[in-house]
Write an enzyme that holds these catalytic residues in place. Structure first.
Site, short mmCIF file in Angstrom:
data_model
loop_
_atom_site.label_atom_id
_atom_site.label_comp_id
_atom_site.label_asym_id
_atom_site.label_seq_id
_atom_site.Cartn_x
_atom_site.Cartn_y
_atom_site.Cartn_z
N ASP A 80 -1.92 6.95 -6.37
CA ASP A 80 -2.15 5.77 -5.54
C ASP A 80 -2.33 4.54 -6.40
OD1 ASP A 80 -2.76 4.34 -3.09
OD2 ASP A 80 -4.83 4.32 -3.80
N ASP A 117 0.82 -1.20 0.00
CA ASP A 117 0.00 0.00 0.00
C ASP A 117 0.86 1.26 0.00
OD1 ASP A 117 -2.02 1.83 0.23
OD2 ASP A 117 -2.64 1.24 2.25
#
Length: 433
Positions: free
Chosen positions: A313, A114
């Site tokens: 992201d 992540d």
């Protein structure tokens, strides 16, 4: 352009790009500078995660549920020797799972990789409360190199830990309600088959809850702050990592996550933009100065003043465009695409056209990042569709945080350099990268 099997599931695809890739353990290339491992799309029939009983619609419905949790992760209320190496990553539950080993002797773990998180944590025995995990839970008592960090230490301060006796306790919470509480510790982390990093900061979670896949254990933090894995390995990997995301409609293709010299993005077509440095957050923030649709260029009125206006992201599918760009962007598309505008029956997409994805054509779209980094976006990056309509995979961020999502990054080699504080893009056929 990504395709769907029925209109009601358009929303499922766009908000959580489930290119859930799965790694095989075969070494595909090696050199004095590092190694590479095969990765496989989650929904490939060759994948151990493949469920032949699921219909395409069910897979997309599952993606919808994952997407909602991912967007919540970014809510403002959320707390919280240069050897090259690659590590196996698998995308699971709408996230990417990264395979690594922890402890001595090493125990194999799959954690969600992540870029929006910092602390690497995993579930540990004894469990006060753990979510369901089908793989063995790490037992720190069996690792000879495991050591709890004292509460009076810089490492504890970096995670805003608290004291439980003399030990440092961390608490991580996310916008979707997921949490992890446990001991901050040091142990040996191994990436791939040869790269071993002793005394790496990890969170050993004894009280964990939330929506995590049973095949994974916790989070691998690839964020930009001190506790993250890439920050800790900064010297060993020269502060570099990269990825190349395959398009959604190529589930049998392979991909990988690269570190160190294998993560360098250079050559013809490569462009580089600086990370925003005056943002007080843990995310990789860029400055999107403008966006072009054919000859029309829409310029942001607040990007530079804000010191960065969009997060990049790897775990969010849609692009949430800054509000001062979105209105002009949508207007330019309507003006240049000579097709009837239709309504999305699910009321998720702001703009849909009456055209099947197989014949839908888009004008040239360019994202202009600061520093002259112009990233050209194709149909697979900007629209998704089915046999009846094509919908724009960009929506207005409104008062929420703007995100440059992974659909927009497909078929781009995206490299992060936390030393130089830059992000680079290079058009790449990710099925061959």
């Amino acid at each position: 352009m990504a395709s769907l099997h029925s209109v009601p599931y358009l929303v499922a695809l766009v908000t959580t790009f489930s290119i859930v890739i799965l790694c095989s353990l075969s070494l595909i290339e090696a050199s004095n500078e590092g190694f590479s491992v095969e990765l496989m799309h989650r929904d490939s029939p060759k994948s151990p995660l493949y469920d032949p009983s699921e219909t395409p619609q069910q897979r997309l419905a599952n993606a919808l549920r994952r997407s909602i949790n991912r967007v919540n992760h970014f809510r403002p209320t959320s707390s919280f020797s240069t050897n090259a190496l690659d590590s196996e990553i698998i995308s699971n539950e709408g996230e990417y799972l990264m395979q690594y080993a922890v402890g001595t002797p090493p125990v194999q773990v799959f954690g969600i990789a992540d870029t929006g998180s910092d602390l690497t944590w995993l579930q540990c025995r004894p469990c006060t409360k753990c979510y369901n995990q089908t793989s063995p839970i790490f037992d720190p008592a069996k690792s000879s190199t495991y050591k709890i960090v004292p509460c009076i230490s810089p490492q504890c301060d970096n995670v805003q830990g608290s004291c439980v006796g003399s030990n440092c306790e961390y608490i991580v919470s996310y916008g979707d309600g997921s949490t992890s509480v446990g001991d901050l510790a040091l142990d040996t982390v191994k990436l791939g088959s040869t790269a071993s990093f002793p005394k790496t900061i990890i969170g050993c979670g004894h009280d964990n809850s939330g929506i995590f896949g049973a095949k994974g254990s916790g989070i691998v933090g690839l964020g930009s702050s001190a506790p993250s894995l890439v920050s800790q390995l900064r010297t060993s990997i020269a502060g570099k990592f990269s990825y190349c995301l395959i398009p959604f409609d190529k589930p049998d293709a392979k991909s990988k996550l690269n570190f160190g010299t294998n993560a360098v993005v250079s050559g013809p077509g490569a462009v580089t933009t600086p990370l925003a440095t005056n943002q007080n957050n843990d995310y990789y923030t860029l400055t999107l100065e403008a966006i072009s649709v054919g000859p029309t260029k829409i310029t942001s009125t607040s990007a530079k003043a804000a010191g960065g206006n969009i997060i990049i992201d790897s775990g969010t599918t849609l692009t949430f465009l800054p509000s001062d760009l979105y209105t002009g962007f949508e207007a330019a598309l309507k003006a240049q695409i000579k097709l009837a505008v239709v309504k999305d029956p699910n009321k998720t997409f702001s703009l849909c056209f009456d055209s099947p994805e197989s014949t839908f054509k888009v004008p040239t779209i360019i994202a202009h990042f600061t520093g002259g980094a112009d990233v050209t976006l194709s149909a697979i990056n900007t629209f998704i569709g089915d046999k009846t309509m094509s919908c724009m995979a960009f929506i207005p961020a409104g008062d929420s945080i703007a995100i440059f999502g992974n659909l927009a990054q497909a078929d781009q080699l995206v490299g992060y350099d936390i030393v130089k504080k830059t992000v680079s893009f290079k058009p790449t056929d990710c099925t061959k990268a």
